[in-house]
Design an enzyme around this catalytic site. Structure first.
Site, PDB file in Angstrom:
ATOM      1  CG  HIS A   8      -0.250  -0.162   2.525  1.00  0.00           C
ATOM      2  ND1 HIS A   8       0.520   0.825   3.085  1.00  0.00           N
ATOM      3  CD2 HIS A   8      -0.179  -1.217   3.378  1.00  0.00           C
ATOM      4  CE1 HIS A   8       1.019   0.401   4.232  1.00  0.00           C
ATOM      5  NE2 HIS A   8       0.628  -0.852   4.432  1.00  0.00           N
TER       6      HIS A   8
HETATM    7  P1  TYD Z   1      -1.244  -3.005   8.155  1.00  0.00           P
HETATM    8  O1  TYD Z   1      -0.703  -1.596   8.117  1.00  0.00           O
HETATM    9  O2  TYD Z   1      -2.354  -3.308   7.198  1.00  0.00           O
HETATM   10  O3  TYD Z   1      -0.077  -4.048   7.954  1.00  0.00           O
HETATM   11  P2  TYD Z   1       0.863  -4.324   6.677  1.00  0.00           P
HETATM   12  O4  TYD Z   1       0.829  -3.104   5.826  1.00  0.00           O
HETATM   13  O5  TYD Z   1       2.215  -4.613   7.242  1.00  0.00           O
HETATM   14  O6  TYD Z   1       0.362  -5.501   5.954  1.00  0.00           O
HETATM   15  O7  TYD Z   1      -1.686  -3.325   9.661  1.00  0.00           O
HETATM   16  C1  TYD Z   1      -2.049  -4.617  10.076  1.00  0.00           C
HETATM   17  C2  TYD Z   1      -3.044  -4.480  11.216  1.00  0.00           C
HETATM   18  O8  TYD Z   1      -2.471  -3.780  12.306  1.00  0.00           O
HETATM   19  C3  TYD Z   1      -4.311  -3.729  10.832  1.00  0.00           C
HETATM   20  O9  TYD Z   1      -5.414  -4.418  11.398  1.00  0.00           O
HETATM   21  C4  TYD Z   1      -4.174  -2.380  11.481  1.00  0.00           C
HETATM   22  C5  TYD Z   1      -3.253  -2.634  12.647  1.00  0.00           C
HETATM   23  N1  TYD Z   1      -2.354  -1.482  12.901  1.00  0.00           N
HETATM   24  C6  TYD Z   1      -2.649  -0.615  13.944  1.00  0.00           C
HETATM   25  O10 TYD Z   1      -3.660  -0.750  14.659  1.00  0.00           O
HETATM   26  N2  TYD Z   1      -1.802   0.433  14.182  1.00  0.00           N
HETATM   27  C7  TYD Z   1      -0.691   0.641  13.436  1.00  0.00           C
HETATM   28  O11 TYD Z   1       0.073   1.598  13.691  1.00  0.00           O
HETATM   29  C8  TYD Z   1      -0.418  -0.251  12.340  1.00  0.00           C
HETATM   30  C9  TYD Z   1       0.774  -0.059  11.458  1.00  0.00           C
HETATM   31  C10 TYD Z   1      -1.280  -1.312  12.121  1.00  0.00           C
END
Ligand code: TYD
Length: 141
Positions: free
Chosen positions: A52
């Site tokens: 993303h």
């Molecule tokens: P996500 O950013 O989608 O992970 P990646 O990009 O590494 O695949 O985040 C995964 C999960 O963690 C999602 O449910 C949101 C949560 N999250 C938070 O609550 N706070 C944060 O600062 C981050 C980065 C993720």
């Protein structure tokens, strides 16, 4: 301090016979005020993270342990960074599509971020990202 390009930043390191120490201080080694820190760990072999872009959030990514690959794509060109040293940080500006992959066993990715968590800041669709990046280039915003 505005940095437009994804790039490796060498962090201070204090070598000592007792072990080494590195440090990230806001507006110094990292070119933004720090709003948030998170880390990614226990990634099963072959999994990818990220995939993303952020509209506003800027990040510094450090391989605290082990190694992984970060691919960054600004909508025009794509670069690949192999992170495997805990004294190198990859600075990722806003408006860049980024993906983490090829995690080694027991690797830990530390991410220092400029913005609080906000899902509305994510661009999660690649086609939408390409349109966003094109518009950003056109307006110079
Ligand atoms: P996500 O950013 O989608 O992970 P990646 O990009 O590494 O695949 O985040 C995964 C999960 O963690 C999602 O449910 C949101 C949560 N999250 C938070 O609550 N706070 C944060 O600062 C981050 C980065 C993720």
């Amino acid at each position: 301090m505005i940095m437009d390009e994804a790039q490796i930043i060498e962090l201070p390191k204090f070598l000592d016979r007792r072990g080494n120490l590195s440090v990230i201080e806001e507006l110094d080694a990292v070119p933004f005020a720090i709003a948030r820190t998170y880390w990614i760990y226990d990634v099963p072999g072959g999994e990818k993270r990220g995939g993303h872009a952020y509209r506003r959030n800027r990040e510094l990514i450090v391989a605290l342990s082990g190694s992984f690959v970060v691919t960054v794509d600004d909508g025009v060109s794509r670069s690949t960074f192999h992170l495997n040293r805990s004294y190198y940080g990859l600075y990722v500006p806003a408006g860049v599509w980024r993906q983490l992959s090829d995690f080694s066993t027991n690797s830990v990715a530390l991410v220092v971020a400029s913005e609080p968590y906000d899902r509305a800041d994510y661009i999660e669709n690649y086609k939408q990202f390409i349109a966003y990046a094109r518009e950003k280039r056109r307006t110079g915003a």
